[in-house]
Motif scaffolding. Structure first.
Motif, mmCIF file in Angstrom:
data_model
loop_
_atom_site.group_PDB
_atom_site.id
_atom_site.type_symbol
_atom_site.label_atom_id
_atom_site.label_comp_id
_atom_site.label_asym_id
_atom_site.label_seq_id
_atom_site.Cartn_x
_atom_site.Cartn_y
_atom_site.Cartn_z
ATOM 1 N N CYS A 156 39.871 89.545 -0.619
ATOM 2 C CA CYS A 156 41.369 89.090 0.090
ATOM 3 C C CYS A 156 41.962 88.038 -0.494
ATOM 4 N N ALA A 157 43.201 88.145 -0.587
ATOM 5 C CA ALA A 157 44.136 87.391 -1.525
ATOM 6 C C ALA A 157 43.902 85.972 -0.711
ATOM 7 N N ASP A 158 43.961 86.011 0.491
ATOM 8 C CA ASP A 158 43.522 84.908 1.302
ATOM 9 C C ASP A 158 42.136 84.513 1.200
ATOM 10 N N HIS A 159 41.691 83.499 0.519
ATOM 11 C CA HIS A 159 40.148 83.374 0.425
ATOM 12 C C HIS A 159 39.559 82.978 1.446
ATOM 13 N N ASP A 160 40.161 82.224 2.423
ATOM 14 C CA ASP A 160 39.838 81.761 3.885
ATOM 15 C C ASP A 160 39.338 82.943 4.643
ATOM 16 N N ARG A 161 40.384 83.919 4.703
ATOM 17 C CA ARG A 161 39.880 84.944 5.619
ATOM 18 C C ARG A 161 38.637 85.920 5.029
ATOM 19 N N ALA A 162 38.555 85.787 3.488
ATOM 20 C CA ALA A 162 37.263 86.345 3.145
ATOM 21 C C ALA A 162 35.947 85.689 3.395
ATOM 22 N N VAL A 163 36.312 84.281 3.437
ATOM 23 C CA VAL A 163 35.043 83.674 3.646
ATOM 24 C C VAL A 163 34.764 83.447 5.189
#
Ligand SMILES: NC(=O)C1=CN([C@@H]2O[C@H](COP(=O)(O)OP(=O)(O)OC[C@H]3O[C@@H](n4cnc5c(N)ncnc54)[C@H](O)[C@@H]3O)[C@@H](O)[C@H]2O)C=CC1
Ligand SMILES: O=C(CO)COP(=O)(O)O
Length: 335
Positions: A156-163
């Motif tokens: 995911c480009a948005d690291h927080d969502r991947a985490v």
């Protein structure tokens, strides 16, 4: 912590990934297209059509009603085949809870539009492509459902969502890594299905490890060529969503794509191989065409993918395309 998760699609991988989430302690509701599949998951903790002999956890339930499945979801996992994702998601669009993280399991490229799955999801849902999490890696559904250890990638480009999805899904047998290269992970996941078809075809023709290793390695070269042209990080292809998934799918008799190719290599027709798949999707059969077009559009040479399109859709003989691949212009390994 994302706690309440909905999985839309109750096939092999949708069910196995729902089990991963439930085994990680999440409350999981699945949507199944057929009411009897939802009933079996809910009442007998089994999905015998797709994962026979696997007991599903008690914190995993299912319904045939998408509104009921989606109510209150903090994350929504899309687990239907690539070529039907657009139509399915269009029907669910109004039901998606605002702010829910959208997660894609599909490995394919859409026919006609040549879009990656996160692009289709962004277009239909109105959610930014940068916020969509893509799951990829060497994850043959049956092995995961049996609790055999495996790594995976959450891109995911948005690291927080991947985490957030990493926290929600890791358990004693499933180890997801995050990655921001969505393009590379999606290209790798879709292209390896086509290469697995070719490996299966070689096996079906009675060929051995040298041939399949050559197809895997040259397959990796052509998927990396396309991916980097589309903006992917070349390193992704050395990772779980590249060589990892490619090796698992090309080597395992559990792979539907490899099995499909094996049947074609033994001389069965496309229709016979399709009938033997029993309704389960072998994405490479459609993606060989869309990926081939994508490659043409961007001036990228993908000879194995082109050969698979010709066998699957133009009636070419697997032995003939094999001979043509061997007879291509002599060249440097990296040119
Ligand atoms: N099975 C595996 O080991 C893995 C599969 N994947 C990917 O996950 C995605 C989903 O695959 P699976 O769950 O394995 O597929 P499957 O063929 O086992 O199940 C597909 C599910 O989608 C539903 N569905 C809804 N609309 C449909 C339509 N129009 N046509 C066909 N099915 C429809 C089916 O009823 C079924 O529940 C694919 O893109 C596949 O490449 C990714 C990793 C592992
Ligand atoms: O994507 C997969 C493994 O990672 C599953 O491959 P098949 O769809 O060929 O079974």
């Amino acid at each position: 912590m994302v706690q309440r998760i909905t999985v839309l699609g109750a096939g092999s991988w949708g069910t196995a990934f729902a089990k991963v989430l439930a085994d990680a302690g999440r409350d999981v509701t699945m949507w199944a297209r057929r009411a009897e599949v939802a009933g079996e998951i809910r009442e007998r903790h089994a999905n015998s059509g797709y994962l026979p002999g696997i007991e599903l956890p008690a914190n995993l339930t299912a319904t045939h009603d998408p509104a009921e499945a989606l109510a209150g979801a903090e994350a929504v996992v899309l687990a239907v085949p690539s070529q039907s994702l657009r139509a399915n998601l269009s029907g669910w669009r109004e039901l998606l809870p605002r702010g829910a993280i959208l997660v894609s399991l599909a490995k394919g490229v859409e026919l006609g539009t040549l879009k990656r799955m996160s692009e289709v999801i962004a277009e239909i849902s109105g959610v930014s492509g940068d916020e969509i999490v893509v799951v990829s890696g060497p994850n043959l559904a049956r092995e995961i459902a049996q609790g055999q250890p495996a790594g995976a990638v959450l891109a995911c480009a948005d690291h927080d969502r991947a985490v957030a999805i990493q926290q929600a899904s890791f358990n004693s047998y499933f180890r997801p890594y995050t990655n921001t290269d969505v393009v590379g992970c999606e290209v790798g996941g879709a292209a390896k299905n086509v290469i697995a078809l070719s490996c299966g075809m070689a096996v079906g023709m009675g060929l051995g490890a040298n041939t399949t290793a050559t197809l895997i390695t040259r397959g990796l070269a052509e998927m990396a060529r396309l991916g980097t042209k589309l903006g992917a990080d070349p390193l992704t292809f050395a990772g779980l969503a590249g060589v990892g998934d490619l090796v698992a799918t090309c080597s395992s008799p559990l792979s539907r794509n490899r099995t499909f190719g094996e049947r074609l290599g033994r001389g069965e027709t496309l229709e016979q191989a399709q009938a033997a798949a029993g309704g389960q999707v072998a994405e490479g059969v459609m993606s060989c065409t869309s990926i081939r077009e994508l490659a043409h559009k961007h001036g990228v040479d993908m000879p194995i993918t082109d050969a698979m399109h010709r066998v699957c859709h133009e009636g070419a003989d697997p032995r003939q395309v094999g001979a043509e691949l061997l007879g291509r212009r002599q060249k440097h390994e990296w040119s």
